[in-house]
Design an enzyme around this catalytic site. Structure first.
Site, short mmCIF file in Angstrom:
data_model
loop_
_atom_site.label_atom_id
_atom_site.label_comp_id
_atom_site.label_asym_id
_atom_site.label_seq_id
_atom_site.Cartn_x
_atom_site.Cartn_y
_atom_site.Cartn_z
N HIS A 374 41.25 52.31 27.12
CA HIS A 374 42.02 51.17 27.61
C HIS A 374 42.95 50.57 26.57
CE1 HIS A 374 40.23 50.50 31.60
NE2 HIS A 374 39.09 50.90 31.08
N ARG A 566 45.27 37.18 28.91
CA ARG A 566 44.70 36.92 27.59
C ARG A 566 45.82 36.63 26.58
NH1 ARG A 566 43.15 41.01 24.01
NH2 ARG A 566 43.56 42.46 25.71
N LYS A 677 48.83 42.63 40.77
CA LYS A 677 48.44 41.53 41.66
C LYS A 677 49.65 40.69 42.04
CE LYS A 677 44.08 41.50 39.22
NZ LYS A 677 43.41 40.96 38.02
#
Length: 832
Positions: A374, A566, A677
């Protein structure tokens, strides 16, 4: 999910649906739990008890389907996958459960009969404190899709008593407070104390010679901890399937030393208990300290060992001691390097506990482990000191050394005499303090290694893991991330999802590619008007939420420019704030008439030990304070930092965003899922060619995406001669921004507090190349203004972003994982 029953013949279960699904049955069960289980006398909604009663009522209905799913799996004995992740950012579970078993309206009706609104009850639920950011939210989306696709996948994680932290802003600074999310009871979980496992730490290895000449290793003199499983149901969308998330909680093997206690040494008596429970106390302890670093390694081993023991015990119960077919029936998906220690731990369990030889155990391991990477940041690839491993996990370290020796032998055969390559590929990084490279361990022990976006996977193959890709090219593949449309459109955006279902039918909830049918309506004036109405309702809800939480009253008519994620330097919130200062400067100088009114919304948490990220939060809040207090900005520019950003906050923010900021330095973001999203909910992206932005641009087309900035190759080419001071001097707008910063305009009463920000922008060694992309970003934002001023054009862009988001469903991602890696068959249920 594994259960401890050995036969199914004596199980007498009511069939699914035996519990009523109508409002009367729901109200009756809710009242029963409220009065008889929770001991309340009057129905009140100002306390969590009504939420708990409703959750237990819904859980009963999930339990029917949960049992049926597990019985079907037991009878079928088909291949299973096990998803190991240190994070699961689940958010709230009630609304998703109601939606999945299709009783949301009937449950709302039951509550209305006692004078309570569903929204009030849902608002009493705490976000689960099991994750931090995109990695954990991705894991949650994956579990949802696995259940919806009826795939037998069990999630394994840790049941943290305290989540990441609650974020409070004081004088512009982030202040971390504990997140005791389990304080008010978590009604969704089932404790499985009978399936507890013992986890070993410390001690030494004893070697025994068996009569048949084989050598047996035994890990002895250990400090043991119990891992107690708690199971959480993961419902599929209206298909009768309920999968399992199994979370491990740490406990002492002995509650306390009774002899010490009776002698009056109370603290010493419970010391072992406290030390054991610390393992599952807090998500991501601060690794800046030696004790925090050690605790993080303990957590990772705790997750891996407990989960593998659980799976092997279930196999042995069903199949005995024959592991020849284990890899054919089981696959472990390692979600990043956190569970990479599962590779040597599976070897240890197979050899030391189940009697397999090295070759047989290695074959099982390499044929059952799969690793997802990731990150593209080398510093984010976990390494652990060999000395710490030797102290905490001596037997596991021995196995790692042997894995490494055999890896290097294989490398030597492929590239004889290439000592530099040997050093580069060694699992052990030599130096003053030798380190274990966990990503290399995961690659060596897996049959599949995947990135999470096409660009990311290519950069892994040709950069970060090039040596391994040359040795084992067949291992490397791509699985572009996705998000579940059930939560991220159907549940969180009722105005828009209702409109979509009216126009194209409800089938998109399980087949997101059907959203493509919206494209033909993108220019329809009446549909555009309805689309704007739905989005206006969402913007009004967000504005009300921000005023309540942050005390800033936003005008919903403004362009909502959103960056929530983040806080990290590579995500470049810094660049966003530089643009805010540029807009402020333009308006102050009377040169902002051509700009549309804009509200900048930024949110996110900085890791407790990440000083620069905390400086960025302070910078955001200082600039926002100046902008919002300046009368000249009224109705033209507003800025807010959304505190304590989490899943529930995103469910409010995402449907209301007009512009999605995805502005990381090219080549640094592995994928991103926030970008998906926002796109799904009709936001238009401004972004670099980084991560999944590349595929979003490809899907929606350049005319519906605001592209800016250097690409990966250009970033690398510019590094050698990078001179941010010269870039600033050559750009009058940039120079005015930096003059305002340098003058102390945003920190009049705090001299020097923003100096780290100024130094970061002007640093020639800045790895994030913020200054290099400033002009391109400013010009792209001017194009945003131009497009937003034309309501018809912007609405068309918004509709087309939703229409082309089909490929970013986590259902598609999971189908890709299953086709290429897991090879599972759907759970053989008769139906919902």
């Amino acid at each position: 999910m594994t259960d401890d029953h050995s036969t199914l013949g004596n199980l007498e279960l009511l069939p699914p649906g035996a519990l009523g699904m109508d409002a009367d049955a729901i109200l009756a069960d809710l009242t029963h739990y409220f009065c008889h289980t929770l001991g309340r006398r009057t129905l009140r909604f100002d306390a969590p008890f009504l939420y708990q009663a409703l959750a237990l009522t819904v859980r009963d209905r999930l339990m029917e389907r949960w049992n049926e799913t597990n019985i079907a799996l037991e009878r079928n004995g088909s291949r299973r996958a096990h998803y190991l992740s240190l994070e699961y950012l689940m958010g709230r579970l009630l609304r998703n459960a109601l939606l999945s078993i299709d009783i949301e309206d009937r449950a709302a009706c039951a509550l209305e009969r006692i004078g309570v609104a569903m929204e009030e009850v849902q608002g009493l639920e705490h976000d689960t404190g099991l994750g931090n950011g995109g990695l954990g939210r991705l894991a949650a989306c994956f579990l949802d899709s696995c259940a919806t696709l009826a795939l037998p996948v069990t999630g394994y994680g840790i049941r943290y008593q305290y989540g990441m932290f609650h974020q409070r802003i004081s004088d512009g600074y982030q202040v971390e407070e504990p997140d005791p999310w389990l304080r008010d009871v978590f009604p969704w979980e089932i404790e499985r104390i009978d399936l507890a496992r013992t986890i070993k730490y410390g001690g030494r290895t004893a070697v025994h010679e068996e009569r048949d000449g084989r050598t047996r290793h035994e890990w002895v003199d250990t400090h043991d901890v119990l891992a107690i499983p708690y199971d959480v149901p993961i419902p599929g969308y209206r298909n009768g399937v309920v999968n399992t998330l199994r979370l491990w909680s740490a406990a002492a093997t002995d509650e306390f030393d009774l002899e010490e206690f009776n002698a009056g040494s109370y603290s010493e008596a419970v010391a072992a208990k406290n030390e054991a429970e610390n393992i599952s106390m807090v998500l991501y302890p601060n690794t800046a300290t030696e004790s925090g670093h050690e605790l993080r390694l303990k957590q990772q081993y705790f997750l891996a060992s407990a989960s593998l023991q659980d799976i092997l015990a279930d196999w042995s119960r069903r199949r005995g001691g024959d592991f020849s077919g284990f890899a054919a029936d089981n696959c472990f998906q390692l979600n990043d390097t956190h569970p990479a220690i599962a590779v040597p731990e599976l070897m240890r369990l197979l050899m030391d506990e189940h009697g397999l030889g090295w070759d047989a155990a290695w074959a099982v391991t390499r044929e059952s482990m799969a690793y997802t990477n990731h990150t593209l940041l080398p510093e984010a690839l976990e390494t652990w000191p060999v000395a710490m491993f030797r102290r905490l996990l001596p037997r596991v370290l021995e196995i790692i050394f042997e894995i490494n020796a055999r890896l290097l032998a294989e490398v030597s055969l492929a590239w004889p005499g290439d000592n530099e390559r040997l050093a580069r590929m060694s699992i052990i990084e030599e130096g003053p303090e030798p380190l274990v490279r966990m990503a290399y361990l995961a690659i060596a022990g897996s049959f599949s290694v995947n990135g999470v976006a096409e660009l990311h996977s290519n950069l892994l193959r040709h950069g970060l893991f090039q040596d391994f890709a040359e040795l084992w090219p067949e291992k490397f593949n791509n699985k572009t991330n996705g998000v579940t449309q059930r939560r991220w459109l159907a549940a969180c955006n009722p105005p828009l999802s209702g409109l979509i279902s009216e126009r194209i039918g409800p089938g998109w909830a399980t087949e997101l590619s059907r959203l493509a049918e919206l494209a033909e309506h993108a220019g329809d004036a009446s549909f555009q008007a309805a689309w704007r109405e739905a989005r206006a309702a969402n913007k009004g809800r967000l504005a009300a939420g921000i005023e309540q939480r942050a005390g800033v009253a936003l005008d919903p008519e403004m362009l909502f420019d959103v960056q929530v994620k983040r806080i990290h330097e590579y995500k470049r919130q810094l660049l966003n704030v530089l643009h805010a200062i540029h807009l402020y400067d333009q308006i102050r100088r009377g040169d902002g008439e051509h700009r549309v009114p804009r509200a900048l919304i930024i949110g996110g948490k900085a890791a407790p030990g990440y000083v620069m990220a905390k400086n960025i939060i302070k910078f955001i809040n200082n600039v926002a304070g100046v902008i919002n207090s300046d009368p000249a900005m009224a109705g033209r520019l507003q800025m807010v930092f959304y505190p304590d950003y989490n899943v529930s906050a995103m469910e409010l923010i995402c449907p209301a965003a007009d512009l999605s900021e995805q502005i990381s330095t090219a080549g640094k973001e592995a994928s991103g899922t926030g970008n998906m999203k926002f796109m799904m909910n009709g936001a238009v992206t401004i972004g670099t060619l980084d991560g999944a932005n590349v595929e979003i641009l490809e899907a929606v087309g350049g005319e519906n995406f605001f592209l800016f900035g250097l690409n990966v190759e250009e970033v690398e080419a510019a590094r050698a001669a990078y001179d941010p001071a010269a870039i600033v001097a050559a750009d009058a707008d940039f120079e005015r921004v930096m003059q305002l910063l340098g003058s102390g305009h945003f920190n009049r009463l705090e001299p020097g507090v923003l100096d780290p920000i100024i130094h970061a922008v002007l640093n020639p060694a800045d790895p994030w190349m913020t200054a290099a992309d400033f002009r391109s970003y400013i010009d792209a934002q001017a194009r945003v203004d131009e497009a937003f001023r034309d309501a018809g054009r912007w609405t068309r862009m918004s509709i087309l972003n939703t229409a082309h988001s089909g490929r970013f469903s986590s259902d598609r991602t999971i189908e890709d994982y299953n086709r290429d890696i897991w090879r599972l068959q759907a759970v053989p249920l008769a139906g919902p």
